[in-house]
Design a protein around this motif. Structure first.
Motif, mmCIF file in Angstrom:
data_model
loop_
_atom_site.group_PDB
_atom_site.id
_atom_site.type_symbol
_atom_site.label_atom_id
_atom_site.label_comp_id
_atom_site.label_asym_id
_atom_site.label_seq_id
_atom_site.Cartn_x
_atom_site.Cartn_y
_atom_site.Cartn_z
ATOM 1 N N ASP A 1 -5.526 13.954 -1.123
ATOM 2 C CA ASP A 1 -4.221 14.447 -0.686
ATOM 3 C C ASP A 1 -3.188 13.348 -0.912
ATOM 4 O O ASP A 1 -3.506 12.148 -0.882
ATOM 5 N N ALA A 2 -1.941 13.743 -1.093
ATOM 6 C CA ALA A 2 -0.881 12.759 -1.326
ATOM 7 C C ALA A 2 -0.782 11.760 -0.180
ATOM 8 O O ALA A 2 -0.429 10.595 -0.386
ATOM 9 N N PHE A 3 -1.113 12.207 1.042
ATOM 10 C CA PHE A 3 -1.031 11.311 2.197
ATOM 11 C C PHE A 3 -2.276 10.446 2.362
ATOM 12 O O PHE A 3 -2.280 9.542 3.191
ATOM 13 N N GLY A 4 -3.331 10.719 1.579
ATOM 14 C CA GLY A 4 -4.527 9.903 1.667
ATOM 15 C C GLY A 4 -5.656 10.605 2.394
ATOM 16 O O GLY A 4 -5.492 11.677 2.978
ATOM 17 N N ILE B 1 9.329 2.266 -1.893
ATOM 18 C CA ILE B 1 9.965 3.199 -2.827
ATOM 19 C C ILE B 1 10.041 4.593 -2.222
ATOM 20 O O ILE B 1 11.087 5.258 -2.242
ATOM 21 N N LEU B 2 8.943 5.078 -1.657
ATOM 22 C CA LEU B 2 8.926 6.399 -1.044
ATOM 23 C C LEU B 2 9.889 6.476 0.136
ATOM 24 O O LEU B 2 10.642 7.454 0.288
ATOM 25 N N ALA B 3 9.877 5.456 0.986
ATOM 26 C CA ALA B 3 10.739 5.473 2.168
ATOM 27 C C ALA B 3 12.214 5.438 1.776
ATOM 28 O O ALA B 3 13.033 6.190 2.323
ATOM 29 N N PHE B 4 12.565 4.571 0.830
ATOM 30 C CA PHE B 4 13.968 4.461 0.424
ATOM 31 C C PHE B 4 14.454 5.751 -0.228
ATOM 32 O O PHE B 4 15.571 6.216 0.018
ATOM 33 N N LEU B 5 13.608 6.347 -1.080
ATOM 34 C CA LEU B 5 14.006 7.583 -1.752
ATOM 35 C C LEU B 5 14.179 8.728 -0.751
ATOM 36 O O LEU B 5 15.076 9.565 -0.899
ATOM 37 N N ALA B 6 13.331 8.785 0.256
ATOM 38 C CA ALA B 6 13.388 9.879 1.222
ATOM 39 C C ALA B 6 14.515 9.705 2.232
ATOM 40 O O ALA B 6 15.096 10.695 2.697
ATOM 41 N N ALA B 7 14.829 8.461 2.575
ATOM 42 C CA ALA B 7 15.766 8.219 3.674
ATOM 43 C C ALA B 7 17.201 7.997 3.229
ATOM 44 O O ALA B 7 18.131 8.199 4.028
ATOM 45 N N GLN C 1 3.557 13.147 -4.158
ATOM 46 C CA GLN C 1 2.815 14.013 -5.071
ATOM 47 C C GLN C 1 3.283 13.817 -6.514
ATOM 48 O O GLN C 1 2.469 13.799 -7.447
ATOM 49 N N ASN C 2 4.587 13.684 -6.688
ATOM 50 C CA ASN C 2 5.155 13.622 -8.032
ATOM 51 C C ASN C 2 5.181 12.215 -8.617
ATOM 52 O O ASN C 2 5.004 12.038 -9.825
ATOM 53 N N LEU C 3 5.396 11.208 -7.786
ATOM 54 C CA LEU C 3 5.506 9.840 -8.296
ATOM 55 C C LEU C 3 4.144 9.173 -8.469
ATOM 56 O O LEU C 3 3.923 8.449 -9.447
ATOM 57 N N PHE C 4 3.243 9.360 -7.510
ATOM 58 C CA PHE C 4 2.001 8.595 -7.494
ATOM 59 C C PHE C 4 0.737 9.457 -7.429
ATOM 60 O O PHE C 4 -0.353 8.941 -7.632
ATOM 61 N N ILE C 5 0.854 10.730 -7.093
ATOM 62 C CA ILE C 5 -0.254 11.633 -6.769
ATOM 63 C C ILE C 5 -0.955 11.151 -5.497
ATOM 64 O O ILE C 5 -0.961 11.832 -4.488
ATOM 65 N N ASN C 6 -1.563 9.964 -5.551
ATOM 66 C CA ASN C 6 -2.162 9.397 -4.346
ATOM 67 C C ASN C 6 -2.390 7.904 -4.559
ATOM 68 O O ASN C 6 -2.374 7.414 -5.690
ATOM 69 N N ALA C 7 -2.581 7.199 -3.478
ATOM 70 C CA ALA C 7 -2.992 5.795 -3.561
ATOM 71 C C ALA C 7 -4.430 5.728 -4.073
ATOM 72 O O ALA C 7 -5.176 6.713 -4.021
ATOM 73 N N SER C 8 -4.826 4.569 -4.581
ATOM 74 C CA SER C 8 -6.171 4.381 -5.125
ATOM 75 C C SER C 8 -7.238 4.943 -4.197
ATOM 76 O O SER C 8 -7.345 4.546 -3.029
ATOM 77 N N THR C 9 -8.020 5.869 -4.710
ATOM 78 C CA THR C 9 -9.064 6.503 -3.907
ATOM 79 C C THR C 9 -10.130 5.490 -3.491
ATOM 80 O O THR C 9 -10.588 5.475 -2.343
#
Length: 384
Positions: free
Chosen positions: A66-69, A105-111, A261-269
């Motif tokens: 999942d995108a959230f891990g 990056i995610l936080a700055f883009l969202a906020a 989901q779009n930038l990274f899909i997920n952190a390293s599994t």
């Protein structure tokens, strides 16, 4: 015809990486180098992490998550906040990210929108400023000094707002490059001020766990609107695994999920599975912190004797920020000479404070005690 180069890619370099390259070139030429420039533990990941990684390699397909891990990691992180801070953090609000860098990056883009103004203390971690610039968000640097522990305050924010609105504030405690920490009361005052004034608080907590006099406090204690950024790189000694996390307020959950989901899909599994074992390794990890404490004390004793008397408090993290203005007005040249003449690599303050950094240098004491002792002796000879 020449092709266009996007303006957002024309940001300042991360100078410490340039220093590391110069140090590595010296080492490749057969000269010795003592690395006090890079903020990286000299130890590898703890044994529980390695064991968890091996189990994942043997038994998991290591596909997308999942995108959230993965849920087990987010549950362990929620337990971490309960056990370490007495704070309830719903796993649904926790996001595994590709390092803290991906989290920012995610936080700055969202906020924040392009053109928003985000305040941060100077000196401060240069990637804050440079990521904001790359995203067309304006960094508003607040000059902070030893009188506030190089940390922002509501009063300094009020002064900054006289020049224009402030949409966000980044705080770090313990901080890079100074190692200073906000007291619980100071963090509470900032969190309440930001919430009341509609300023999004971004709390960088990646050096939590590396403290010497008092335990760091999480912004989650005081604010439901703050974004917390953390990482497995520092206390957990997993820099190359590139795994961090966010704890998000409710209003940013879906925006960050879509962006992730779009930038990274997920952190390293693999890193996610491995990190589940990190929370059972505190005895091993706390021994690292004791080494940092010893290294810090060596520098805080040796540097004043060498003539570097104006030093940051170094309450946590593994840095000392030193004022070299009595000896030079060009910290970059000071660092070049120190490396060339002694083999000791440290970082000029221009990385952390473009206006006043010519007067400062940062020393990292994340390495071995032997290397720190050797470096202190070489610096003392250099300063004579």
């Amino acid at each position: 015809m020449a092709l266009k180069i996007a303006r957002r890619g024309q940001i300042p370099p991360f100078i410490v990486m340039d220093v590391l390259r110069a140090a590595n070139e010296r080492a490749a030429a057969g000269e010795d180098v003592l690395h006090l420039e890079i903020g990286q533990p000299c130890t590898g990941a703890p044994q529980g992490v390695i064991a968890a990684a091996k189990r994942a390699l043997d038994g998991d397909l290591l596909g997308y998550t999942d995108a959230f891990g993965i849920l087990p990691l987010r549950q362990r992180l929620a337990g971490h906040y309960r056990d370490q801070y007495g704070v309830a953090a719903d796993p649904a609000r926790i996001v595994a990210t590709p390092g803290s860098s991906g989290g920012f990056i995610l936080a700055f883009l969202a906020a924040f929108e392009p053109g928003d103004r985000v305040a941060l203390a100077a000196p401060g971690y240069p990637a804050y400023r440079n990521i904001l610039i790359a995203l067309d968000i304006e960094p508003v640097e607040i000059p902070a000094g030893p009188e506030t522990g190089y940390q922002p305050t509501p009063e300094l924010l009020e002064k900054a707002r006289e020049q224009g609105r402030i949409d966000g504030l980044i705080v770090a405690s313990p901080a890079n490059p100074t190692g200073t920490m906000l007291t619980p009361d100071a963090l509470r005052d900032l969190a309440v001020y930001c919430h009341d004034e509609g300023i999004r608080l971004i709390s960088d907590e990646i050096y939590h766990g590396i403290e010497y006099e008092q335990q760091a406090t999480t912004a989650l204690t005081y604010s439901d609107s703050a974004v917390v950024v953390n990482s497995f790189s520092k206390y957990f000694s997993m820099t190359g695994w590139r795994l961090g996390w966010l704890v998000l307020p409710e209003d940013l959950l879906r925006p960050v999920e879509c962006l992730g989901q779009n930038l990274f899909i997920n952190a390293s599994t693999l890193a996610q599975h491995a990190a589940c074992g990190a929370f059972d390794c505190r005895e091993e990890l706390d021994l690292n912190v004791e080494r940092y404490r010893l290294n810090r004390d060596i520098l805080l004793d040796a540097l004043p004797k060498a003539g570097l008397t104006e030093l940051s408090r170094a309450d946590g993290a593994f840095y000392v920020y030193a004022d070299v203005a009595r000896h030079t007005n060009d910290s970059a040249e000071f660092c070049r000479r120190l490396l060339a003449e002694t083999g000791v690599a440290i970082t000029p303050g221009m990385d952390f404070d473009p206006l006043r950094g010519n007067r400062f240098v940062r020393l990292s004491f994340a390495g071995s005690t032997e290397s720190v002792e050797d470096a202190a002796a070489r610096i003392a000879r250099f300063m004579r």
